[in-house]
Structure formats: structure tokens, C-alpha cells
Scaffold this motif. Structure first.
Motif, PDB file in Angstrom:
ATOM      1  N   MET A  57     -14.877 -24.800   1.588  1.00 55.23           N
ATOM      2  CA  MET A  57     -15.003 -23.674   0.653  1.00 55.23           C
ATOM      3  C   MET A  57     -14.976 -22.353   1.427  1.00 55.23           C
ATOM      4  N   LYS A  58     -14.152 -21.423   0.946  1.00 57.02           N
ATOM      5  CA  LYS A  58     -14.029 -20.139   1.636  1.00 57.02           C
ATOM      6  C   LYS A  58     -15.275 -19.291   1.402  1.00 57.02           C
ATOM      7  N   LYS A  59     -15.628 -18.541   2.447  1.00 54.02           N
ATOM      8  CA  LYS A  59     -16.833 -17.721   2.381  1.00 54.02           C
ATOM      9  C   LYS A  59     -16.547 -16.391   1.677  1.00 54.02           C
ATOM     10  N   PRO A  60     -17.361 -16.000   0.688  1.00 52.20           N
ATOM     11  CA  PRO A  60     -17.161 -14.705   0.040  1.00 52.20           C
ATOM     12  C   PRO A  60     -17.565 -13.561   0.978  1.00 52.20           C
ATOM     13  N   VAL A  61     -16.682 -12.587   1.133  1.00 48.43           N
ATOM     14  CA  VAL A  61     -16.950 -11.444   2.023  1.00 48.43           C
ATOM     15  C   VAL A  61     -16.420 -10.161   1.386  1.00 48.43           C
ATOM     16  N   SER A  62     -16.963  -9.070   1.868  1.00 51.31           N
ATOM     17  CA  SER A  62     -16.337  -7.765   1.658  1.00 51.31           C
ATOM     18  C   SER A  62     -15.688  -7.374   2.982  1.00 51.31           C
ATOM     19  N   ILE A  63     -14.575  -6.681   2.899  1.00 51.58           N
ATOM     20  CA  ILE A  63     -13.891  -6.240   4.118  1.00 51.58           C
ATOM     21  C   ILE A  63     -14.127  -4.753   4.311  1.00 51.58           C
ATOM     22  N   PHE A  64     -14.433  -4.365   5.556  1.00 51.48           N
ATOM     23  CA  PHE A  64     -14.339  -2.949   5.894  1.00 51.48           C
ATOM     24  C   PHE A  64     -13.154  -2.769   6.839  1.00 51.48           C
ATOM     25  N   SER A  78     -18.459  -9.332  14.994  1.00 50.79           N
ATOM     26  CA  SER A  78     -17.270  -8.924  15.730  1.00 50.79           C
ATOM     27  C   SER A  78     -16.392  -8.050  14.830  1.00 50.79           C
ATOM     28  N   ILE A  79     -15.183  -7.755  15.305  1.00 48.49           N
ATOM     29  CA  ILE A  79     -14.161  -7.062  14.508  1.00 48.49           C
ATOM     30  C   ILE A  79     -12.892  -7.891  14.584  1.00 48.49           C
ATOM     31  N   GLY A  80     -12.323  -8.211  13.430  1.00 52.15           N
ATOM     32  CA  GLY A  80     -11.052  -8.923  13.409  1.00 52.15           C
ATOM     33  C   GLY A  80      -9.915  -7.951  13.676  1.00 52.15           C
ATOM     34  N   MET A  81      -9.093  -8.259  14.662  1.00 50.98           N
ATOM     35  CA  MET A  81      -7.987  -7.365  15.026  1.00 50.98           C
ATOM     36  C   MET A  81      -6.662  -8.026  14.681  1.00 50.98           C
ATOM     37  N   TYR A  82      -5.820  -7.291  13.965  1.00 50.08           N
ATOM     38  CA  TYR A  82      -4.551  -7.830  13.466  1.00 50.08           C
ATOM     39  C   TYR A  82      -3.406  -6.889  13.832  1.00 50.08           C
ATOM     40  N   HIS A  83      -2.194  -7.445  13.843  1.00 47.68           N
ATOM     41  CA  HIS A  83      -1.001  -6.652  14.182  1.00 47.68           C
ATOM     42  C   HIS A  83       0.110  -6.995  13.200  1.00 47.68           C
ATOM     43  N   GLY A  84       0.665  -5.984  12.566  1.00 50.07           N
ATOM     44  CA  GLY A  84       1.755  -6.217  11.626  1.00 50.07           C
ATOM     45  C   GLY A  84       1.738  -5.165  10.528  1.00 50.07           C
ATOM     46  N   LYS A  85       2.471  -5.427   9.463  1.00 45.91           N
ATOM     47  CA  LYS A  85       2.448  -4.530   8.314  1.00 45.91           C
ATOM     48  C   LYS A  85       1.169  -4.797   7.524  1.00 45.91           C
ATOM     49  N   LEU A 109       0.288  -4.780   4.439  1.00 46.43           N
ATOM     50  CA  LEU A 109       0.404  -5.642   3.266  1.00 46.43           C
ATOM     51  C   LEU A 109       0.504  -7.103   3.681  1.00 46.43           C
ATOM     52  N   ASP A 110       1.262  -7.382   4.725  1.00 50.33           N
ATOM     53  CA  ASP A 110       1.385  -8.763   5.209  1.00 50.33           C
ATOM     54  C   ASP A 110       0.039  -9.292   5.712  1.00 50.33           C
ATOM     55  N   ILE A 111      -0.728  -8.418   6.363  1.00 47.86           N
ATOM     56  CA  ILE A 111      -2.040  -8.833   6.869  1.00 47.86           C
ATOM     57  C   ILE A 111      -2.971  -9.172   5.704  1.00 47.86           C
ATOM     58  N   TYR A 112      -2.932  -8.369   4.659  1.00 48.83           N
ATOM     59  CA  TYR A 112      -3.797  -8.651   3.498  1.00 48.83           C
ATOM     60  C   TYR A 112      -3.358  -9.920   2.766  1.00 48.83           C
ATOM     61  N   LYS A 113      -2.076 -10.207   2.766  1.00 44.26           N
ATOM     62  CA  LYS A 113      -1.609 -11.474   2.182  1.00 44.26           C
ATOM     63  C   LYS A 113      -2.197 -12.653   2.952  1.00 44.26           C
ATOM     64  N   GLN A 114      -2.324 -12.482   4.272  1.00 47.54           N
ATOM     65  CA  GLN A 114      -2.935 -13.531   5.098  1.00 47.54           C
ATOM     66  C   GLN A 114      -4.442 -13.608   4.855  1.00 47.54           C
ATOM     67  N   PHE A 164      -1.746  -4.408  -4.734  1.00 51.87           N
ATOM     68  CA  PHE A 164      -1.748  -5.819  -4.357  1.00 51.87           C
ATOM     69  C   PHE A 164      -3.127  -6.443  -4.577  1.00 51.87           C
ATOM     70  N   LEU A 165      -4.168  -5.775  -4.103  1.00 56.81           N
ATOM     71  CA  LEU A 165      -5.522  -6.316  -4.237  1.00 56.81           C
ATOM     72  C   LEU A 165      -5.944  -6.391  -5.699  1.00 56.81           C
ATOM     73  N   SER A 166      -5.597  -5.356  -6.463  1.00 57.31           N
ATOM     74  CA  SER A 166      -5.937  -5.338  -7.882  1.00 57.31           C
ATOM     75  C   SER A 166      -5.318  -6.519  -8.620  1.00 57.31           C
ATOM     76  N   ASN A 167      -4.096  -6.874  -8.232  1.00 56.99           N
ATOM     77  CA  ASN A 167      -3.415  -8.028  -8.850  1.00 56.99           C
ATOM     78  C   ASN A 167      -4.110  -9.344  -8.535  1.00 56.99           C
ATOM     79  N   HIS A 168      -4.967  -9.308  -7.493  1.00 57.40           N
ATOM     80  CA  HIS A 168      -5.731 -10.518  -7.137  1.00 57.40           C
ATOM     81  C   HIS A 168      -7.212 -10.357  -7.494  1.00 57.40           C
ATOM     82  N   GLY A 169      -7.509  -9.363  -8.337  1.00 56.21           N
ATOM     83  CA  GLY A 169      -8.881  -9.194  -8.810  1.00 56.21           C
ATOM     84  C   GLY A 169      -9.832  -8.645  -7.763  1.00 56.21           C
ATOM     85  N   ILE A 170      -9.287  -7.950  -6.764  1.00 53.77           N
ATOM     86  CA  ILE A 170     -10.118  -7.423  -5.664  1.00 53.77           C
ATOM     87  C   ILE A 170     -10.125  -5.894  -5.747  1.00 53.77           C
ATOM     88  N   THR A 171     -11.309  -5.303  -5.698  1.00 48.68           N
ATOM     89  CA  THR A 171     -11.387  -3.845  -5.770  1.00 48.68           C
ATOM     90  C   THR A 171     -11.110  -3.218  -4.400  1.00 48.68           C
TER      91      THR A 171
END
Length: 434
Positions: free
Chosen positions: A1-8, A74-81, A83-88, A118-125
């Protein structure tokens, strides 16, 4: 089960204290996953040894270590566009909300609109907050609701509004234990994002009581180390503007304070008039027939114009990523007025080289120099690059540091005669804007 989180989502706010969006996220209902995205849309346009990327990376690693050592986070560090990162991210986590701070540049507005949809379409504020300025957007406007396009009345209204402003410093640190307990969040090296460590470094800032008190009397002399070097730190948010305003007020120094207000003036101009990033605010100035001589532009870039103060500024920029503000005005005027080279060429060169590059201020100041912007100097104000030495570097200390050969036979002759260039400029401008 995925853990519910808020992202900063860290962007132009690389600090763990007095960070509005981070504070709002930490005081919400879910554990906070802090992230940073190395945006390939931005990085792909930069030199691979860009000092600003090194600075961002080093700052993030320092923040990451602090979170790991103190909070088992920690801080999650990502590289890319982005929108693609949020899809992941939405496949990896049950994201309840995303928090971040406002960014006012045209690309950032477009990016955030896309992410929000994109987030709104997935019910995320998607929650964004004012953090990098005291006043934004329409908060300081004329009585009729129109934006100010002249600095002085903007500054007066800003100060009047500030009298009732609650200057609150947020203690984000006390809530950092609300971050996700996970030391395995993705990390990235400079090499992972296609960069190398820069040989230039972004130094710390100096905002001591003595610097603020002496700011007015010393700030115009480039040989003195009398400026704060605060620019990159405000640009990347390693310090909060609220803390800097508080320091300026404590020392009761109007001039230092007003420099911070200039920054907000240009930010609201860019927000209200996004076309000014590559078009003149006063459209008739786009009719100027620029000479745009590439060989002369190269001489300017390299600091080989034969005018020592101009050359000193350009060499300081190329070597350190910094140029004294008084000299910035001179080299900008020389490019636009003496060489009749489009201000956009200079703006782009500064964008690549300046550690404290900020689109709003850079565009605003270049258009001021060219005479094409808001609150602009009249086009017939043309700095004399020789008499400026007598005013601001009369002992030639700054010139000797950056152009040691300026009195030798090897130093080039001026690439243009001042008197001829001045007359040519006045004629060209007059034909365009009359």
C-alpha cells in the motif's frame, strides 16, 4: 500500500527556515516529502560548468545532510521535465497535496499551470504561496488598479503599505520532524545531470550593520568591497527576503532598503508585462536600427574595447560571475549606445554569466540602460566611459586589478570614438522614436 504524503517542491527557496510554502506543508495533515527537480528545460540551455548549478547542487546536499542527520529524513532529487517527474511521483506515492512557492517568470507560470492542471485531474491540490517578495502581483498598484511603471511612486506606496504589514519570520525548523522518514530518496550527482563542478564559486553574502550603514557612501566605488553580494542568495532563496528587510529596517538605512524594493518593482513589471522579457516596454524602441556588429560584440564580451573601465567590468564578470552594479550600468550603456548593439544581446550574455541573474531585474535594468523600458533614462543620457573613471575609480584601483596592461602598448586602442559614437547614437535613436 502506498504511503499518503504531501509534497513540498523546492525551487527558488533553498532553505529550511522561514520558508512559507514549506511551513504550510509541514503544518498540514500528512508527512511531507521534500523534492527538488533539476529541470531539463532550463539546464539544457546552460554551460556544463555553470557555477549556479554547482551552487544549487551543493546547497541541496547540505540541506539533505541536515535532514538526514537531524530528522532521519531527506530530499528527493529528480532530473527531467517537471510534468514527467510528477507522472512518476503519482505512481510511487499516494500524493494528497503539493506545496510550493510562487515563481513569477513567464516560463515558471506556464510550467506551474501545466502541473496544476495535471494534479487537479488526479484529485491532487496544488498550493502555492508568496515567499520571495514582500509584495507581489497587484498588491502595490495605483489607486485606479493599474500597475506602477515608475519606481519612485511604486516605492512610496510600497513603504506606505509596509507600515501595516506583519513582518513575520516563520520557524519552519520546529516542524521538520513532520518530513517523511526515508533516507533512500533518490540523490543525484552533478555528473548525473550532465554537469561538471564549476571553477567559479558563489560566495556568501555580507549584511552586517556596518555594511548597511556605509552602503550609501561606498556602494558606487567598484574598488571597494562594499556591496552585500546578496543577489544570488535572494535569487535562489538561500536567505529569506523578510530577514533582509528586517535587517535593513533595524539599521534604518533607506538606500539599502530601497535596493530590495527595486527588485520587487522589476518583478511586478515582468509579471504585468511578460512581453518585456524580449520586447521593448516602449514599442517604438523596437524600431531602432541596431548595428549588431558581431566583431565589436566579441570585443565587448572579452573586455577588449580599449576603454579600461568597461573592460575591467567585463573581465570581472567573466572571471568571477559578478560585476559591480555601477559598472554594469556603464558596460550596458556602452554596448547599446556606443556600439548600437541590441540590449537583448547584452541581456543574454549577462544571463549566461551572472551568478545573481534574475530575469526581472536583468531585463528591467537592460531596458533602463537602452531607454526602452519603464522608468527609463532618456535616450540622450549616454555615459562617458572615460569621465566615469574620474568619478568612480579615480585612483585606478579597480582598473589595475582587472586590466593590468591598460597603460601599456599592448592594450588596444578604443574600438570606437566616444564623440562620434555619441552623435551616431543620438541620430539613430531620434530617427527611430520620433
Amino acid at each position: 500500500m502506498k504511503k499518503p504524503v504531501s509534497i513540498f517542491w523546492f525551487r527558488r527557496d533553498l532553505r529550511l527556515d522561514d520558508n512559507v510554502g514549506l511551513y504550510k506543508a509541514l503544518t498540514n495533515d500528512h508527512p511531507v516529502l521534500p523534492i527538488f527537480i533539476f529541470d531539463s528545460e532550463i539546464l539544457n540551455k546552460l554551460p556544463k560548468t555553470d557555477a549556479r548549478v554547482t551552487f544549487i547542487h551543493d546547497t541541496l546536499q547540505h540541506m539533505r545532510s541536515h535532514l538526514q542527520n537531524e530528522y532521519n529524513s531527506s530530499i528527493g532529487m529528480y532530473h527531467g521535465k517537471p510534468l514527467d517527474i510528477y507522472k512518476q511521483l503519482i505512481t510511487d506515492y499516494e500524493i494528497k497535496a503539493v506545496y510550493t512557492n510562487h515563481d513569477y517568470e513567464p516560463y515558471a507560470i506556464k510550467r506551474d499551470t501545466e502541473i496544476s492542471t495535471f494534479l487537479s485531474n488526479h484529485g491532487i491540490t496544488f498550493n502555492t504561496f508568496k515567499d520571495q517578495v514582500i509584495f507581489e502581483k497587484d498588491e502595490v498598484v495605483k489607486k485606479d488598479g493599474n500597475p506602477y511603471v515608475v519606481y519612485t511612486p511604486f516605492m512610496r506606496t510600497w513603504k506606505e503599505k509596509f507600515k501595516t504589514y506583519n513582518l513575520k519570520i516563520l520557524n519552519s525548523h520546529s516542524f521538520l520532524d513532520q518530513t517523511v522518514k526515508d533516507l533512500k530518496l533518490p540523490n543525484l550527482s552533478l555528473e548525473d545531470i550532465g554537469f561538471e563542478r564549476s571553477q567559479q564559486s558563489i560566495t556568501g553574502y555580507t549584511v552586517t550593520p556596518s555594511l548597511i550603514q556605509n552602503y550609501e557612501t561606498k556602494r558606487n566605488y567598484p574598488a571597494l568591497d562594499a556591496t552585500s553580494k546578496l543577489g544570488p542568495h535572494l535569487r535562489f532563496g538561500t536567505v529569506s527576503v523578510r530577514k533582509m528587510i528586517k535587517k535593513a529596517i533595524a539599521e534604518e538605512n533607506e538606500i539599502f532598503w530601497q535596493e530590495l524594493i527595486w527588485r520587487e518593482f522589476f518583478m511586478q513589471i515582468l509579471w504585468h508585462y511578460p512581453h518585456t522579457k524580449d520586447k521593448s516596454f516602449k514599442s517604438k524602441y523596437d524600431r531602432i536600427e541596431w548595428r549588431n556588429n558581431e566583431d565589436e560584440f566579441k570585443h565587448w564580451c572579452e573586455g577588449n574595447t580599449g576603454y579600461p573601465l568597461v573592460d575591467a567590468g567585463m573581465r570581472e564578470l567573466n572571471t568571477t560571475g559578478f560585476m559591480h552594479n555601477r559598472v554594469r550600468m556603464l558596460v550596458g550603456s556602452f554596448l547599446c549606445k556606443h556600439l548600437l548593439i541590441d540590449w537583448r544581446w547584452g541581456e543574454a550574455y549577462f544571463a549566461e554569466k551572472l551568478h545573481d541573474y534574475e530575469m526581472a531585474s536583468n531585463v528591467g535594468n537592460w531596458q533602463w540602460i537602452a531607454g526602452s523600458g519603464v522608468d527609463a533614462a532618456p535616450y540622450f543620457r549616454i555615459f562617458n566611459p572615460t569621465s566615469q573613471i574620474q568619478k568612480f575609480d579615480k585612483d585606478h584601483e579597480y582598473i589595475k586589478k582587472w586590466v593590468p596592461e591598460y597603460q601599456e602598448l599592448t592594450y588596444p586602442q578604443p574600438i570606437v570614438d566616444h564623440k562620434m559614437a555619441r552623435e551616431r547614437c543620438l541620430k539613430t535613436y531620434k530617427e527611430a522614436v520620433s
